[in-house]
Scaffold this motif. Sequence first.
Motif, PDB file in Angstrom:
ATOM      1  N   MET A  53      26.408  62.303  62.184  1.00 12.03           N
ATOM      2  CA  MET A  53      25.198  62.243  61.362  1.00 12.03           C
ATOM      3  C   MET A  53      24.376  63.522  61.529  1.00 12.03           C
ATOM      4  SD  MET A  53      21.665  61.588  61.863  1.00 12.03           S
ATOM      5  CE  MET A  53      21.560  60.569  63.313  1.00 12.03           C
ATOM      6  N   VAL A  54      24.171  63.949  62.777  1.00 14.14           N
ATOM      7  CA  VAL A  54      23.403  65.171  63.038  1.00 14.14           C
ATOM      8  C   VAL A  54      24.099  66.380  62.412  1.00 14.14           C
ATOM      9  CG1 VAL A  54      22.586  66.760  64.829  1.00 14.14           C
ATOM     10  CG2 VAL A  54      22.327  64.291  65.143  1.00 14.14           C
ATOM     11  N   MET A  55      25.413  66.463  62.611  1.00 14.22           N
ATOM     12  CA  MET A  55      26.157  67.628  62.130  1.00 14.22           C
ATOM     13  C   MET A  55      26.275  67.660  60.610  1.00 14.22           C
ATOM     14  SD  MET A  55      26.633  69.161  64.892  1.00 14.22           S
ATOM     15  CE  MET A  55      27.599  70.516  64.255  1.00 14.22           C
ATOM     16  N   SER A  56      26.127  66.503  59.952  1.00 14.90           N
ATOM     17  CA  SER A  56      26.282  66.456  58.491  1.00 14.90           C
ATOM     18  C   SER A  56      25.221  67.280  57.771  1.00 14.90           C
ATOM     19  CB  SER A  56      26.231  65.003  58.002  1.00 14.90           C
ATOM     20  OG  SER A  56      24.927  64.460  58.134  1.00 14.90           O
ATOM     21  N   TYR A  57      24.115  67.585  58.456  1.00 12.92           N
ATOM     22  CA  TYR A  57      23.047  68.374  57.834  1.00 12.92           C
ATOM     23  C   TYR A  57      23.212  69.871  58.068  1.00 12.92           C
ATOM     24  CZ  TYR A  57      20.691  63.982  56.941  1.00 12.92           C
ATOM     25  OH  TYR A  57      20.385  62.720  56.477  1.00 12.92           O
ATOM     26  N   GLY A  58      24.222  70.235  58.816  1.00 16.81           N
ATOM     27  CA  GLY A  58      24.494  71.649  59.032  1.00 16.81           C
ATOM     28  C   GLY A  58      23.674  72.238  60.171  1.00 16.81           C
ATOM     29  N   GLN A  59      23.908  73.495  60.435  1.00 14.66           N
ATOM     30  CA  GLN A  59      23.247  74.196  61.530  1.00 14.66           C
ATOM     31  C   GLN A  59      23.100  75.661  61.165  1.00 14.66           C
ATOM     32  OE1 GLN A  59      26.572  73.236  64.207  1.00 14.66           O
ATOM     33  NE2 GLN A  59      26.819  75.419  64.590  1.00 14.66           N
ATOM     34  N   ARG A  60      22.260  76.349  61.917  1.00 12.42           N
ATOM     35  CA  ARG A  60      22.099  77.777  61.697  1.00 12.42           C
ATOM     36  C   ARG A  60      21.887  78.466  63.044  1.00 12.42           C
ATOM     37  NH1 ARG A  60      17.420  75.041  60.252  1.00 12.42           N
ATOM     38  NH2 ARG A  60      15.440  75.902  61.039  1.00 12.42           N
ATOM     39  N   THR A  61      22.326  79.695  63.131  1.00 11.39           N
ATOM     40  CA  THR A  61      22.151  80.470  64.361  1.00 11.39           C
ATOM     41  C   THR A  61      20.839  81.227  64.265  1.00 11.39           C
ATOM     42  OG1 THR A  61      24.547  80.720  64.565  1.00 11.39           O
ATOM     43  CG2 THR A  61      23.168  82.201  65.864  1.00 11.39           C
ATOM     44  N   LEU A  62      20.018  81.105  65.298  1.00  8.89           N
ATOM     45  CA  LEU A  62      18.722  81.772  65.309  1.00  8.89           C
ATOM     46  C   LEU A  62      18.849  83.171  65.875  1.00  8.89           C
ATOM     47  CD1 LEU A  62      16.348  78.928  66.557  1.00  8.89           C
ATOM     48  CD2 LEU A  62      16.945  79.534  64.218  1.00  8.89           C
ATOM     49  N   GLU A  63      18.098  84.077  65.286  1.00  9.42           N
ATOM     50  CA  GLU A  63      18.039  85.435  65.813  1.00  9.42           C
ATOM     51  C   GLU A  63      17.232  85.398  67.105  1.00  9.42           C
ATOM     52  OE1 GLU A  63      19.573  88.027  64.454  1.00  9.42           O
ATOM     53  OE2 GLU A  63      20.376  86.721  62.898  1.00  9.42           O
ATOM     54  N   GLY A  64      17.661  86.114  68.091  1.00  9.01           N
ATOM     55  CA  GLY A  64      16.881  86.104  69.337  1.00  9.01           C
ATOM     56  C   GLY A  64      17.663  86.576  70.531  1.00  9.01           C
ATOM     57  N   ARG A  66      20.484  88.097  73.175  1.00  9.59           N
ATOM     58  CA  ARG A  66      21.910  87.884  73.445  1.00  9.59           C
ATOM     59  C   ARG A  66      22.278  86.408  73.480  1.00  9.59           C
ATOM     60  NH1 ARG A  66      22.268  92.125  78.526  1.00  9.59           N
ATOM     61  NH2 ARG A  66      21.456  93.936  77.413  1.00  9.59           N
ATOM     62  N   GLU A  67      21.295  85.561  73.830  1.00  5.19           N
ATOM     63  CA  GLU A  67      21.589  84.143  73.937  1.00  5.19           C
ATOM     64  C   GLU A  67      21.765  83.545  72.548  1.00  5.19           C
ATOM     65  OE1 GLU A  67      19.785  80.225  76.225  1.00  5.19           O
ATOM     66  OE2 GLU A  67      18.440  81.821  75.599  1.00  5.19           O
ATOM     67  N   LYS A  68      22.876  82.849  72.346  1.00  7.29           N
ATOM     68  CA  LYS A  68      23.139  82.251  71.040  1.00  7.29           C
ATOM     69  C   LYS A  68      22.427  80.905  70.957  1.00  7.29           C
ATOM     70  CE  LYS A  68      26.803  80.828  67.869  1.00  7.29           C
ATOM     71  NZ  LYS A  68      28.250  80.551  67.700  1.00  7.29           N
ATOM     72  N   LEU A  69      21.449  80.831  70.074  1.00  2.00           N
ATOM     73  CA  LEU A  69      20.698  79.593  69.897  1.00  2.00           C
ATOM     74  C   LEU A  69      21.047  78.981  68.556  1.00  2.00           C
ATOM     75  CD1 LEU A  69      17.170  80.670  71.198  1.00  2.00           C
ATOM     76  CD2 LEU A  69      18.885  79.299  72.395  1.00  2.00           C
ATOM     77  N   ILE A  70      21.348  77.691  68.584  1.00  2.00           N
ATOM     78  CA  ILE A  70      21.724  76.987  67.361  1.00  2.00           C
ATOM     79  C   ILE A  70      20.617  76.008  66.998  1.00  2.00           C
ATOM     80  CG2 ILE A  70      23.373  75.382  66.322  1.00  2.00           C
ATOM     81  CD1 ILE A  70      25.498  76.594  68.204  1.00  2.00           C
ATOM     82  N   ARG A  71      20.202  76.051  65.769  1.00  2.00           N
ATOM     83  CA  ARG A  71      19.201  75.115  65.260  1.00  2.00           C
ATOM     84  C   ARG A  71      19.907  74.122  64.345  1.00  2.00           C
ATOM     85  NH1 ARG A  71      14.079  73.060  66.233  1.00  2.00           N
ATOM     86  NH2 ARG A  71      13.505  71.906  64.380  1.00  2.00           N
ATOM     87  N   TYR A  72      19.792  72.848  64.672  1.00  2.34           N
ATOM     88  CA  TYR A  72      20.408  71.800  63.865  1.00  2.34           C
ATOM     89  C   TYR A  72      19.416  71.356  62.794  1.00  2.34           C
ATOM     90  CZ  TYR A  72      23.840  71.884  67.576  1.00  2.34           C
ATOM     91  OH  TYR A  72      24.807  72.305  68.459  1.00  2.34           O
TER      92      TYR A  72
END
Length: 679
Positions: A53-64, A66-72
Amino acid sequence: MEDGRALINLIAQRQNIEEYQKEHWEGSFEEYLEIVARSPAVARNSWQRVYDMVMSYGQRTLEGGREKLIRYNFFDDPIQDGKDGVFGLTRPLMDLVNAFMSAAQGYGIERRVLLLHGPVGSSKSTIARLLKKGLEHYSRTDEGALYTYGWVDDEDPTNIIPCPMHEEPLKLIPRADRAELLQKLSTPEFKIKIEGDLNPFCRRVYNDKMRKYGGDWTRVIQDVRVRRLLFSEQDRVGIGTFQPKDEKNQDSTELTGDINYRKIAELGSDSDPRAFNFDGEFNVANRGLIEFIEVLKLDVAFLYDLLGASQEHKIKPKKFAQTDIDEVIIGHTNEPEYRKLQSNEFMEALRDRTVKIDVPYVTRLSDEVRIYEKDFNSNRVTGKHIAPHTLEIAAMWAILTRLEEPKNASLTLLQKLKLYDGKSLPGFTEENIKELKEEAHREGMQGISPRYVQDKISNALVAHPEATSINPFMVVNELESGLKHHSLINSEELRGHYRQLLTVVKEEYEDIVKNEVQRAIAADEAAMTRLCGNYIDNVKAYTQKETVINKFTGQPEEPDERLMRSIEEKIGIRESRKDDFRREIMNYIGALAIEGKKFDYKTNERLQKALELKLFEDQKDSIKLTSLVSKVVDQETQQKIDVVKSRLIRDFGYNDESATDVLNYVASIFARGTTKSSS
C-alpha cells in the motif's frame, strides 16, 4: 431555489454503480480460486499489504549530500490532498517502511510490535492515522483487493452468516492439501503462504457441515460465499484502535471479545462459539492493522494478549482455544512512558518484542513552516492577513528549542538551524552537517511541540480583533506569555533558555525586515540597471587596463575606484580580494557571451545584493525613512514612502497595514542607529 429532483439528479450523475458493484462482489469459492490464480497477491498477509500500500504511491529521492534519502509519497497524504501529510521526518519514515519491508519478506519483524516513540505532538498519531486511512482506501482499489467469506445458513439458504473475523478464504483448504494447492496458485513473483486455522466460530460451522455432508469437503465449500472485503475503521472491519482507560475499567475482553449471554439461553452452553462475540479489537483488526494509543499505559493483564498477538500471531478468547490472527500491530508512546518501560523488569518481555522507531520533532525549518501553513493559510484564515515571516519566526523558535548546542564554539545555534535547512555557510560541508547531526543524539526528542505554537498563533489571531493582520511580534508575545503556564517546562532554567531563544529570533527578524525594506527602497529597476552598467564599465576598464568615457563630458577617465569599492564592500570583498572578484565577474560575463546570452545582474546573487545595498544607501537619505518615527512627513517624502510600501505589498506579500507596521519598525531601527552614532 433549486428543485429537489434536480438536486437528486445531480447526485445521481456522480454515482458510480459499476464501481460499487465491483467493490461488493460476491461469488463461489471456485470463482475465488480463479481470482487467486489470476492475481495471487489478493492472498497477501497484513504486513505485505501494508508495505505494498505504501509503495503503491511511489517514492522520490531527496537531494541532500551523500546520504541517500527516500521520501515515500504516501506520507504526503495524497488521499486527502495533504490533510494528514507528515512534513520532514524522512529518516524515521524510511525506518518504518524498512520495517514493513522486512516483515513482508518474513524476516522476523512480523512477530514484533512496532513502537512509534517520541515527544508529544511529533506526528506519531498522524502516522498511525495515515496508515489506517491508507489501508481503507487501498482495499477499495483493484491493486489492494482482498476477500473473505460467509456460510449459507442451513435453516434459511438466503441468509449468509459472515465469518466474524473476516478471514482469508484459502484457510478453508484442509492443512494436508494446502501445500500442493497453494503451489499451483503461486507464481514466481508471488508465493502464497497461508498460516493458521479457522477461528472457533467458523471451525464449528465447518465441522457441522462436514458431518452433514459425510466428510465431503467439495460439498462443504458449495455452502461458502466469498465476498470482497472493504476495510473500515468506522464499521470496525480490518482496522482496530485501542486506547487504555483507567486501571479499574480495563477489561481484556475489549481486545479478544466476550460471551454473548443472550445466546447462551438459546444454545445452552457458554463454550459454544455461536454464543461468543468476536468483536474485540484484535478480532476486528484481523487481516489489517491495530493501533494501540499510549500502548505502555496498558495494564499488565493486557500484556499477555499483546505478547501472544505479536510473537505467536494468536489471541486467547475466553473459553476457547488460541485463535490465529494476521494483523500489523502499531503502538505509540511518549518519552516518560518509555523510560518507565526501560526501568520496569516486568515489561522485559514486551521490550524484547518491540521494534522502536523514534519519531522526533522536525528539525528542518522549512518543514516546520509547512506544518503551520497547513492550518494557517488564506483558505483557512479568513478576514485576517498573516504578515510575511510570522509563521517562519514562530517555526524558527520552535526548532531552536529542539536543537542541541553545537560543540563547535564558532557555530551558533541559529547558524546550525540554517545549515540543517540547507543554507550554506563558509567552511561547512555536507560532511560537517552530517557530523553535527550524529553528535546530537537527542536532537528533536525534546523542545517545544508544534501544538503549542499552533495554539499561540490561534491566540494571536483572535487577540487583536481590530487589526487586519497579525505579525511576528504578536505571535512572539503569545509564545513568551504562555511559557509560564506550560505544563511540560519543569524548570526555571529551561524557561529562561526558551525566552533567550525568543530574543535570538527577534534579532533575526530585525535583520530580515531591514533587508526587505532595503530591497524595496532599492527596487528602482532603471536605477539598478544604470548602477550595474556603470559598475561593469568600470570593472571592464580596470581589468583590461583601459579608460572609461565619461557620459557627460565625453572625456576618457580612469576607472572609478571609489564607486567600485563602495559596491564591493557591501558584500565583504576585501581590498586584497578585489582583483579576483572583478576578474570573476568579467569571466562570468564572457562565458555568457560565448553562449549567446546577455548579462543580467539578477543572475548573480552576490552582485545583485551588493547593488541593492549600494542603491539603498544612496536613496535612503532622500526618502528620509527616519522621519516616520517623528510622524512629520512632507508630501514629497510621503510619495516616496508610498512607493516603497507598494513594493513591499507587490514583491513581499504584505498588506497595507503590515507594510506600514514594517516600515515604522525599520524606521525606528534606523532612528536608534542614528541616535547611537550621534552620541
